[in-house]
Scaffold this motif. Structure first.
Motif, PDB file in Angstrom:
ATOM      1  N   VAL A  40       0.835  -1.203   0.000  1.00 35.99           N
ATOM      2  CA  VAL A  40       0.000   0.000   0.000  1.00 35.99           C
ATOM      3  C   VAL A  40       0.869   1.252   0.000  1.00 35.99           C
ATOM      4  N   LEU A  41       1.911   1.262   0.815  1.00 38.07           N
ATOM      5  CA  LEU A  41       2.810   2.421   0.839  1.00 38.07           C
ATOM      6  C   LEU A  41       3.528   2.604  -0.497  1.00 38.07           C
ATOM      7  N   GLY A  42       3.854   1.503  -1.161  1.00 39.13           N
ATOM      8  CA  GLY A  42       4.455   1.604  -2.488  1.00 39.13           C
ATOM      9  C   GLY A  42       3.523   2.245  -3.490  1.00 39.13           C
ATOM     10  N   VAL A  43       2.247   1.882  -3.434  1.00 35.71           N
ATOM     11  CA  VAL A  43       1.255   2.477  -4.331  1.00 35.71           C
ATOM     12  C   VAL A  43       1.080   3.963  -4.026  1.00 35.71           C
ATOM     13  N   VAL A  44       1.001   4.306  -2.748  1.00 35.19           N
ATOM     14  CA  VAL A  44       0.866   5.716  -2.368  1.00 35.19           C
ATOM     15  C   VAL A  44       2.095   6.504  -2.805  1.00 35.19           C
ATOM     16  N   LEU A  45       3.259   5.902  -2.688  1.00 37.73           N
ATOM     17  CA  LEU A  45       4.490   6.573  -3.121  1.00 37.73           C
ATOM     18  C   LEU A  45       4.464   6.850  -4.619  1.00 37.73           C
ATOM     19  N   VAL A  46       3.994   5.903  -5.414  1.00 35.93           N
ATOM     20  CA  VAL A  46       3.895   6.110  -6.867  1.00 35.93           C
ATOM     21  C   VAL A  46       2.904   7.224  -7.177  1.00 35.93           C
TER      22      VAL A  46
END
Length: 102
Positions: A40-46
């Protein structure tokens, strides 16, 4: 004759199955939660990178992803309470910094 020899369970030996997790289940739960949060944090970062936000916000999410990896490793090694506290504190800190930073 002791309580265990009489067939009655000793209160110190029993565990309420409806409220507690076994250590193995607790470790697995922390690993799954850490992994899901990492994705989820990876998606938010993108999404944040696409919105051209400040480098500080991107750094905060990057540090949160590193913390998720640490939580997963701590859980694998049986340090589930420490992992839980780090995961909760790290998530709160990440959300606070995201709200505070421009």
């Amino acid at each position: 004759m002791s309580a265990s020899e009489q067939g009655t369970p000793d209160p110190s030996d029993t565990r309420d199955e409806s409220t507690g997790l076994t250590p193995r289940q607790a470790r697995l739960l922390r690993i799954v939660v850490g992994s899901v949060l990492l994705v989820v944090l990876g998606v938010v970062l993108v999404v944040r990178l696409a919105a051209h936000t400040s480098v500080l916000v991107v750094g905060v999410y990057g540090l949160a992803m590193i913390l998720c990896g640490i939580v997963i490793e701590l859980s694998r090694n049986g340090r589930t309470r420490l992992a839980s506290w780090l995961l909760g504190g790290g998530l709160i800190a990440t959300l606070a910094f995201d709200w505070i930073l421009p």
